[in-house]
Design a protein around this motif. Sequence first.
Motif, PDB file in Angstrom:
ATOM      1  N   LYS A 152       1.326  -2.926  -4.025  1.00  0.00           N
ATOM      2  CA  LYS A 152       0.403  -3.378  -4.909  1.00  0.00           C
ATOM      3  C   LYS A 152      -0.698  -4.428  -4.195  1.00  0.00           C
ATOM      4  O   LYS A 152      -2.195  -4.520  -4.510  1.00  0.00           O
ATOM      5  CB  LYS A 152       1.111  -4.173  -5.821  1.00  0.00           C
ATOM      6  CG  LYS A 152       1.919  -3.543  -6.953  1.00  0.00           C
ATOM      7  CD  LYS A 152       2.673  -4.336  -7.740  1.00  0.00           C
ATOM      8  CE  LYS A 152       3.681  -3.425  -8.658  1.00  0.00           C
ATOM      9  NZ  LYS A 152       4.476  -4.498  -9.665  1.00  0.00           N
ATOM     10  N   LYS A 153      -0.338  -5.064  -3.177  1.00  0.00           N
ATOM     11  CA  LYS A 153      -1.138  -5.935  -2.421  1.00  0.00           C
ATOM     12  C   LYS A 153      -2.216  -5.342  -1.818  1.00  0.00           C
ATOM     13  O   LYS A 153      -3.621  -5.559  -1.827  1.00  0.00           O
ATOM     14  CB  LYS A 153      -0.561  -6.696  -1.266  1.00  0.00           C
ATOM     15  CG  LYS A 153      -1.225  -7.495  -0.593  1.00  0.00           C
ATOM     16  CD  LYS A 153      -0.505  -8.289   0.627  1.00  0.00           C
ATOM     17  CE  LYS A 153      -0.262  -7.387   1.638  1.00  0.00           C
ATOM     18  NZ  LYS A 153       0.377  -8.041   2.774  1.00  0.00           N
ATOM     19  N   ARG A 154      -2.041  -3.675  -1.393  1.00  0.00           N
ATOM     20  CA  ARG A 154      -3.088  -2.979  -0.801  1.00  0.00           C
ATOM     21  C   ARG A 154      -4.036  -2.108  -1.915  1.00  0.00           C
ATOM     22  O   ARG A 154      -4.893  -1.627  -1.370  1.00  0.00           O
ATOM     23  CB  ARG A 154      -2.655  -1.974   0.200  1.00  0.00           C
ATOM     24  CG  ARG A 154      -1.781  -2.829   1.054  1.00  0.00           C
ATOM     25  CD  ARG A 154      -1.055  -1.497   2.249  1.00  0.00           C
ATOM     26  NE  ARG A 154      -0.491  -2.390   3.120  1.00  0.00           N
ATOM     27  CZ  ARG A 154      -0.929  -2.865   4.298  1.00  0.00           C
ATOM     28  NH1 ARG A 154      -2.265  -2.572   4.431  1.00  0.00           N
ATOM     29  NH2 ARG A 154      -0.307  -3.349   5.146  1.00  0.00           N
ATOM     30  N   GLY A 155      -3.761  -2.478  -3.140  1.00  0.00           N
ATOM     31  CA  GLY A 155      -4.686  -1.830  -4.228  1.00  0.00           C
ATOM     32  C   GLY A 155      -4.027  -0.567  -4.903  1.00  0.00           C
ATOM     33  O   GLY A 155      -4.768   0.032  -5.772  1.00  0.00           O
ATOM     34  N   PHE A 156      -2.520  -0.065  -4.717  1.00  0.00           N
ATOM     35  CA  PHE A 156      -2.021   0.785  -5.262  1.00  0.00           C
ATOM     36  C   PHE A 156      -1.930   0.417  -6.735  1.00  0.00           C
ATOM     37  O   PHE A 156      -1.296  -0.790  -7.029  1.00  0.00           O
ATOM     38  CB  PHE A 156      -0.785   1.254  -4.457  1.00  0.00           C
ATOM     39  CG  PHE A 156      -1.068   2.090  -3.251  1.00  0.00           C
ATOM     40  CD1 PHE A 156      -1.295   3.324  -3.237  1.00  0.00           C
ATOM     41  CD2 PHE A 156      -1.187   1.392  -2.052  1.00  0.00           C
ATOM     42  CE1 PHE A 156      -1.612   4.119  -2.182  1.00  0.00           C
ATOM     43  CE2 PHE A 156      -1.456   2.032  -0.913  1.00  0.00           C
ATOM     44  CZ  PHE A 156      -1.604   3.587  -0.840  1.00  0.00           C
ATOM     45  N   LYS A 157      -1.669   1.288  -7.578  1.00  0.00           N
ATOM     46  CA  LYS A 157      -1.460   1.118  -9.075  1.00  0.00           C
ATOM     47  C   LYS A 157      -0.394   1.827  -9.437  1.00  0.00           C
ATOM     48  O   LYS A 157      -0.131   3.166  -9.072  1.00  0.00           O
ATOM     49  CB  LYS A 157      -2.563   1.288  -9.834  1.00  0.00           C
ATOM     50  CG  LYS A 157      -3.806   0.664  -9.635  1.00  0.00           C
ATOM     51  CD  LYS A 157      -4.960   0.934 -10.548  1.00  0.00           C
ATOM     52  CE  LYS A 157      -6.422  -0.001 -10.079  1.00  0.00           C
ATOM     53  NZ  LYS A 157      -6.222  -1.508  -9.765  1.00  0.00           N
ATOM     54  N   PHE A 158       0.438   1.520 -10.565  1.00  0.00           N
ATOM     55  CA  PHE A 158       1.632   2.320 -10.799  1.00  0.00           C
ATOM     56  C   PHE A 158       2.998   2.394  -9.977  1.00  0.00           C
ATOM     57  O   PHE A 158       3.257   3.462 -10.006  1.00  0.00           O
ATOM     58  CB  PHE A 158       1.186   3.612 -11.629  1.00  0.00           C
ATOM     59  CG  PHE A 158       0.590   3.419 -12.853  1.00  0.00           C
ATOM     60  CD1 PHE A 158       1.353   3.205 -13.996  1.00  0.00           C
ATOM     61  CD2 PHE A 158      -0.926   3.325 -12.774  1.00  0.00           C
ATOM     62  CE1 PHE A 158       0.697   3.273 -15.310  1.00  0.00           C
ATOM     63  CE2 PHE A 158      -1.571   3.242 -14.230  1.00  0.00           C
ATOM     64  CZ  PHE A 158      -0.633   3.112 -15.258  1.00  0.00           C
ATOM     65  N   VAL A 159       2.850   1.763  -8.990  1.00  0.00           N
ATOM     66  CA  VAL A 159       4.038   1.485  -8.042  1.00  0.00           C
ATOM     67  C   VAL A 159       4.783   0.305  -8.030  1.00  0.00           C
ATOM     68  O   VAL A 159       5.038  -0.398  -7.151  1.00  0.00           O
ATOM     69  CB  VAL A 159       3.041   1.490  -6.612  1.00  0.00           C
ATOM     70  CG1 VAL A 159       2.324   2.711  -6.541  1.00  0.00           C
ATOM     71  CG2 VAL A 159       2.213   0.270  -6.349  1.00  0.00           C
ATOM     72  N   GLY A 160       5.411   0.179  -9.258  1.00  0.00           N
ATOM     73  CA  GLY A 160       6.519  -0.610  -9.418  1.00  0.00           C
ATOM     74  C   GLY A 160       7.723  -0.293  -8.540  1.00  0.00           C
ATOM     75  O   GLY A 160       7.724   0.774  -8.131  1.00  0.00           O
TER      76      GLY A 160
END
Length: 187
Positions: A152-160
């Motif tokens: 998430k910190k790197r900008g990925f989304k939908f990666v809970g």
Amino acid sequence: MTNRCGWVKMTNPLYVDYHDKEWGRAFHDERALFELLCLETYQAGLSWETILNKRAAFKQAFHDYDYHRVAKMTDEKLEEILLNPDIVRNRLKIFATRSNTLAFLAVQEEFGSFDSYIWSFVDGKTIHNTIPDYRQAPAKTALSEIISKNMKKRGFKFVGPVCVYSFLQAAGLVNDHESTCDFNPNK
């Protein structure tokens, strides 16, 4: 008779093939890892069977997951994809595919490959769990929490953390095949 994990829907050949030929195998190919990551993000809130049934349409819509081509997709092209009834038509997920591609490319730039990045979390070795029944496998772990936060910190989304754990299982970083499964590499 072949023993498989209890979650495999035997009435769906796509499900059986996925389990037998892909799930839990150690993936190191960049395109394959990218495709699995995308598929896991599409699954959020849906069944895996739905995603498998729509996989071919997703592959076609996203240029067989050629991440260099996906990174260049315009808003107009993504909007066009949303009209396709053969995919999951969730605008946030479709647009996240491009966002995740850009994050994926940034990780490649920093680490040399996404493979190096993701496998560094497990020191390059599959974590083998003893799972007598698939219902006893965790939905998330401390490891998936750490990776989720990092992604998430790197900008990925939908990666809970649940999505990430499912990805770790699918890509073979974690072996959660049931103990009696003929496809368990520890059997």
